[in-house]
Design an enzyme around this catalytic site. Structure first.
Site, PDB file in Angstrom:
ATOM      1  N   LEU A 153      -5.310  -4.880  -3.906  1.00  0.00           N
ATOM      2  CA  LEU A 153      -5.465  -5.150  -5.336  1.00  0.00           C
ATOM      3  C   LEU A 153      -4.132  -4.910  -6.050  1.00  0.00           C
ATOM      4  O   LEU A 153      -3.780  -5.634  -6.983  1.00  0.00           O
ATOM      5  CB  LEU A 153      -6.556  -4.244  -5.942  1.00  0.00           C
ATOM      6  CG  LEU A 153      -6.737  -4.462  -7.436  1.00  0.00           C
ATOM      7  CD1 LEU A 153      -7.439  -5.779  -7.727  1.00  0.00           C
ATOM      8  CD2 LEU A 153      -7.484  -3.315  -8.084  1.00  0.00           C
ATOM      9  N   TYR A 154      -3.398  -3.890  -5.588  1.00  0.00           N
ATOM     10  CA  TYR A 154      -2.087  -3.615  -6.187  1.00  0.00           C
ATOM     11  C   TYR A 154      -1.207  -4.875  -6.161  1.00  0.00           C
ATOM     12  O   TYR A 154      -0.680  -5.292  -7.194  1.00  0.00           O
ATOM     13  CB  TYR A 154      -1.408  -2.458  -5.438  1.00  0.00           C
ATOM     14  CG  TYR A 154       0.033  -2.248  -5.813  1.00  0.00           C
ATOM     15  CD1 TYR A 154       0.396  -1.881  -7.108  1.00  0.00           C
ATOM     16  CD2 TYR A 154       1.050  -2.424  -4.868  1.00  0.00           C
ATOM     17  CE1 TYR A 154       1.730  -1.702  -7.447  1.00  0.00           C
ATOM     18  CE2 TYR A 154       2.378  -2.238  -5.203  1.00  0.00           C
ATOM     19  CZ  TYR A 154       2.711  -1.878  -6.494  1.00  0.00           C
ATOM     20  OH  TYR A 154       4.032  -1.701  -6.826  1.00  0.00           O
ATOM     21  N   GLY A 155      -1.092  -5.490  -4.963  1.00  0.00           N
ATOM     22  CA  GLY A 155      -0.288  -6.713  -4.832  1.00  0.00           C
ATOM     23  C   GLY A 155      -0.817  -7.818  -5.734  1.00  0.00           C
ATOM     24  O   GLY A 155      -0.049  -8.556  -6.359  1.00  0.00           O
TER      25      GLY A 155
END
Ligand SMILES: NC(=O)c1ccc[n+]([C@@H]2O[C@H](COP(=O)([O-])OP(=O)(O)OC[C@H]3O[C@@H](n4cnc5c(N)ncnc54)[C@H](O)[C@@H]3O)[C@@H](O)[C@H]2O)c1
Length: 322
Positions: A153-155
């Site tokens: 999700l960060y990416g």
């Protein structure tokens, strides 16, 4: 005449603010002192900056719409924006998904809105990440590669921030530069990252876990080199309506094994190592193609891990009075 640095109490934002102050700039730092890691460390960084006359800090959340006005009122005339604030970390994004969306996507929107209402073109630079390349297998990663298969999700939040910035370029003519950082390390670094964790384990005689059984390569980048790229992108900003995407990583790749060996030498102790499987969201190799960054900004990192890691260890010793 103020440069706004978001995430100024964070690792990169701190070094960037210090470098700008050294050049005689006035800096308005913005940070919400997110408790993801030691707030004490963030306060210590902010206190270092507060010792310098050109620095002010507002404690605010850039994921909130009201913060745009708060920053406008505090800054006066804005001459540059560097959005370094974010909820970082591939694995951490599993645990706090809503915070990641708010800070990383809403936060970039805040930076864009500041630029949109500045009344004239303002250099805007923001931190993206090698994590946007996700499951891409083409190595080294190039900004010309597709980046539509995030593994975390960060990416995904960082890639979304890039797309939103792209939409502001075409819709409102807001020029901006996304700098995709590759594993930054150095003094005042982050306790959740390998450099800190390995160094701590070496000093405390704890076991070190090497993910993917130690088979990982990274384009480790020394923080001063990273900051240099941000300064250059502010000095040579994107044209109105232009959105640039540039990699900021070391030209060569280092294996995790060699990285640890250099740290062992700097600390003067041998590590007890356990080789373990990787987290599924983790990328095994992140190596940067920086030819475009070199061409556009004239940027090339100059610090090898043989020079940079001992500097981190020296700082770590002093900070912890070891
Ligand atoms: N350090 C790395 O290796 C690395 C690699 C790739 C990308 N990045 C990106 O570079 C930037 C800087 O990373 P860092 O290592 O300095 O991280 P950091 O966590 O040390 O700094 C980020 C700062 O932003 C603040 N922040 C978070 N959410 C906020 C919000 N909603 N409002 C205001 N402040 C907020 C945090 O309190 C923190 O002080 C981030 O965007 C990160 O995603 C870092």
């Amino acid at each position: 005449m103020t440069i706004v640095v978001t995430g100024a109490a964070g690792f990169v934002g701190f070094h960037l603010s210090a470098a700008l102050l050294k050049r005689g700039e006035t800096v308005l730092g913005v940070d919400n002192f997110d408790p993801y890691y030691s707030v004490e460390l963030k306060r210590a960084r902010a206190a270092e900056l507060a010792r310098q006359p050109g620095f002010r800090l507002i404690e605010a959340d850039i994921g909130q719409a009201d913060t745009v006005k708060l920053i406008q009122d505090a800054a006066g005339e804005i001459t540059g924006i560097a959005n370094m604030a974010a909820n970082p970390g591939v694995r951490a994004s599993d645990d706090r998904p809503f915070d990641f969306i708010a800070s990383n996507i809403g936060g970039e929107l805040c930076a864009l809105e500041l630029a949109r209402h500045a009344g004239r073109p303002v250099p805007l630079v923001y931190a993206s990440t090698s994590a946007v390349y996700g499951a891409s297998e083409e190595m080294p990663f190039s900004p010309n590669d597709r980046a539509d298969r995030p593994k975390s999700l960060y990416g995904a939040t960082k890639r979304a921030a890039e797309l939103i910035s792209l939409s502001y370029a075409s819709r409102f003519g807001i020029g901006s530069t996304a700098l995709r950082f590759f594993t930054v390390y150095g003094p005042w670094g982050r306790p959740d990252m390998a450099t800190w964790k390995f160094t701590k384990a070496l000093f405390e005689g704890e076991k070190i876990e090497l993910y993917n059984f130690g088979r990982m390569t990274r384009g480790f980048t020394y923080v001063e080199d990273t900051v240099q790229a941000v300064l250059l992108a502010l000095e040579k900003p994107a044209a109105p309506g232009e959105h640039r995407t540039l990699n900021v990583g070391s030209a060569g790749a280092e294996t995790l094994e060699r990285y640890l060996a250099v740290l062992e030498r700097a600390v003067g102790r041998q590590a007890e190592v356990e080789r373990v499987a990787a987290h599924p969201a983790e990328m095994f190799d992140t190596v940067a193609d920086i030819s475009e960054t070199e061409r556009v900004l004239g940027w090339r990192p100059t610090t090898t891990i043989d020079v940079g890691l001992p500097k981190f260890v020296e700082w770590y010793r002093a900070f912890h009075k070891l």
